[in-house]
Design an enzyme around this catalytic site. Structure first.
Site, PDB file in Angstrom:
ATOM      1  N   PRO A   9       5.784   2.560   3.209  1.00  0.00           N
ATOM      2  CA  PRO A   9       5.311   2.111   4.514  1.00  0.00           C
ATOM      3  C   PRO A   9       3.973   1.377   4.474  1.00  0.00           C
ATOM      4  CG  PRO A   9       6.133   4.343   4.676  1.00  0.00           C
ATOM      5  CD  PRO A   9       6.120   3.989   3.216  1.00  0.00           C
ATOM      6  N   ASN A  10       3.908   0.325   5.259  1.00  0.00           N
ATOM      7  CA  ASN A  10       2.719  -0.490   5.509  1.00  0.00           C
ATOM      8  C   ASN A  10       2.312  -1.395   4.348  1.00  0.00           C
ATOM      9  OD1 ASN A  10       2.201   0.440   8.200  1.00  0.00           O
ATOM     10  ND2 ASN A  10       1.529   2.365   7.290  1.00  0.00           N
ATOM     11  N   ARG A  17      -4.156  -5.896   5.785  1.00  0.00           N
ATOM     12  CA  ARG A  17      -4.514  -4.560   6.254  1.00  0.00           C
ATOM     13  C   ARG A  17      -5.660  -4.004   5.410  1.00  0.00           C
ATOM     14  NH1 ARG A  17      -1.827   0.551   4.353  1.00  0.00           N
ATOM     15  NH2 ARG A  17      -2.667   2.155   5.695  1.00  0.00           N
ATOM     16  N   TYR A  22      -7.669  -2.033   0.260  1.00  0.00           N
ATOM     17  CA  TYR A  22      -6.426  -2.337  -0.454  1.00  0.00           C
ATOM     18  C   TYR A  22      -6.430  -3.700  -1.141  1.00  0.00           C
ATOM     19  CZ  TYR A  22      -4.963   1.693   2.227  1.00  0.00           C
ATOM     20  OH  TYR A  22      -4.872   2.946   2.768  1.00  0.00           O
ATOM     21  N   ASN A  73       5.021   3.008  -5.007  1.00  0.00           N
ATOM     22  CA  ASN A  73       3.840   3.285  -4.200  1.00  0.00           C
ATOM     23  C   ASN A  73       4.398   3.823  -2.893  1.00  0.00           C
ATOM     24  OD1 ASN A  73       1.675   3.315  -2.449  1.00  0.00           O
ATOM     25  ND2 ASN A  73       0.763   1.452  -3.278  1.00  0.00           N
ATOM     26  N   ALA A  76       1.882   6.357   2.730  1.00  0.00           N
ATOM     27  CA  ALA A  76       1.602   7.645   3.369  1.00  0.00           C
ATOM     28  C   ALA A  76       2.661   8.698   3.062  1.00  0.00           C
ATOM     29  CB  ALA A  76       1.475   7.462   4.882  1.00  0.00           C
ATOM     30  N   GLU A  97       3.907   6.649 -10.307  1.00  0.00           N
ATOM     31  CA  GLU A  97       3.367   6.553  -8.949  1.00  0.00           C
ATOM     32  C   GLU A  97       2.128   5.660  -8.991  1.00  0.00           C
ATOM     33  OE1 GLU A  97       1.465   9.616  -5.612  1.00  0.00           O
ATOM     34  OE2 GLU A  97       2.456  10.440  -7.379  1.00  0.00           O
ATOM     35  N   HIS A  99      -1.025   3.707  -6.736  1.00  0.00           N
ATOM     36  CA  HIS A  99      -1.825   3.577  -5.512  1.00  0.00           C
ATOM     37  C   HIS A  99      -2.903   2.538  -5.765  1.00  0.00           C
ATOM     38  CE1 HIS A  99       0.097   6.941  -3.559  1.00  0.00           C
ATOM     39  NE2 HIS A  99      -0.009   7.603  -4.699  1.00  0.00           N
ATOM     40  N   SER A 101      -5.762   2.015  -4.094  1.00  0.00           N
ATOM     41  CA  SER A 101      -7.108   2.598  -4.026  1.00  0.00           C
ATOM     42  C   SER A 101      -7.123   3.921  -4.791  1.00  0.00           C
ATOM     43  CB  SER A 101      -7.509   2.842  -2.568  1.00  0.00           C
ATOM     44  OG  SER A 101      -6.708   3.852  -1.988  1.00  0.00           O
ATOM     45  N   ARG A 106     -11.173   9.248  -1.601  1.00  0.00           N
ATOM     46  CA  ARG A 106     -11.074   8.981  -0.162  1.00  0.00           C
ATOM     47  C   ARG A 106     -10.957  10.286   0.619  1.00  0.00           C
ATOM     48  NH1 ARG A 106      -6.837   4.491   0.869  1.00  0.00           N
ATOM     49  NH2 ARG A 106      -7.829   4.574   2.914  1.00  0.00           N
ATOM     50  N   ARG A 110      -5.744  12.736   1.552  1.00  0.00           N
ATOM     51  CA  ARG A 110      -5.103  11.817   0.610  1.00  0.00           C
ATOM     52  C   ARG A 110      -5.039  12.383  -0.811  1.00  0.00           C
ATOM     53  NH1 ARG A 110      -4.519   6.683   2.937  1.00  0.00           N
ATOM     54  NH2 ARG A 110      -5.898   6.345   4.716  1.00  0.00           N
TER      55      ARG A 110
END
Length: 145
Positions: A9-10, A17, A22, A73, A76, A97, A99, A101, A106, A110
């Site tokens: 998602p996103n 964004r 990112y 990735n 969320a 996996e 990511h 960032s 963070r 997360r």
């Protein structure tokens, strides 16, 4: 060798964004870089993105028994996607996996990945370069098996 690259998602909004977190590289550009890397390695790369957990699960099930590894990735879904975790685990292939960032630097929420316990490894905090690094590392791992 056939590897799935899944964006959760996103991630379709990359480059627009929160670029301070990112980066400014779009998902389209990341996909291009990964396709180039796959061609260099001589492997097939199948790429998909969805904002819906069920679509990602459907994609995994459609590719059951027809891939050698997965790069994901989960966005969320990393933190609560238990159905996604189950689907990934059922694939019985190595998973990396990714990511963009460093999620561990963070917000506290997360820091927990429900995906992490079932993956070969994680790449976090290297921006778009994490994807091509994941592809190289997964490819090398598969060759060593």
């Amino acid at each position: 060798m056939r590897i799935l690259l899944i964006h959760g998602p996103n991630l379709n909004m990359l480059g627009q964004r929160q670029p301070e977190i990112y980066g400014r590289v779009s998902m389209k550009k990341i996909n291009e870089l990964c396709r180039q890397k796959a061609e260099e390695l001589g492997c097939e790369l199948v790429i998909m993105q969805s904002n819906h957990e069920g679509f990602i699960i459907d994609f995994l099930q459609e590719n059951f028994g027809n891939c050698d590894g997965i790069i994901i990735n989960p966005g969320a879904l990393t933190h609560y996607g238990l159905a996604l975790r189950d689907a990934l685990e059922s694939m019985r292939v190595p998973i990396v996996e990714v990511h963009l960032s460093n999620v561990y630097a963070r917000e506290e929420w997360r820091h927990k990945s429900v995906i992490a316990p079932i993956v070969l490894g994680q790449i976090t905090g290297f921006g778009y370069r994490g994807y091509t690094a994941a592809l190289q590392l997964l490819y090398d791992h598969l060759l060593d098996r």
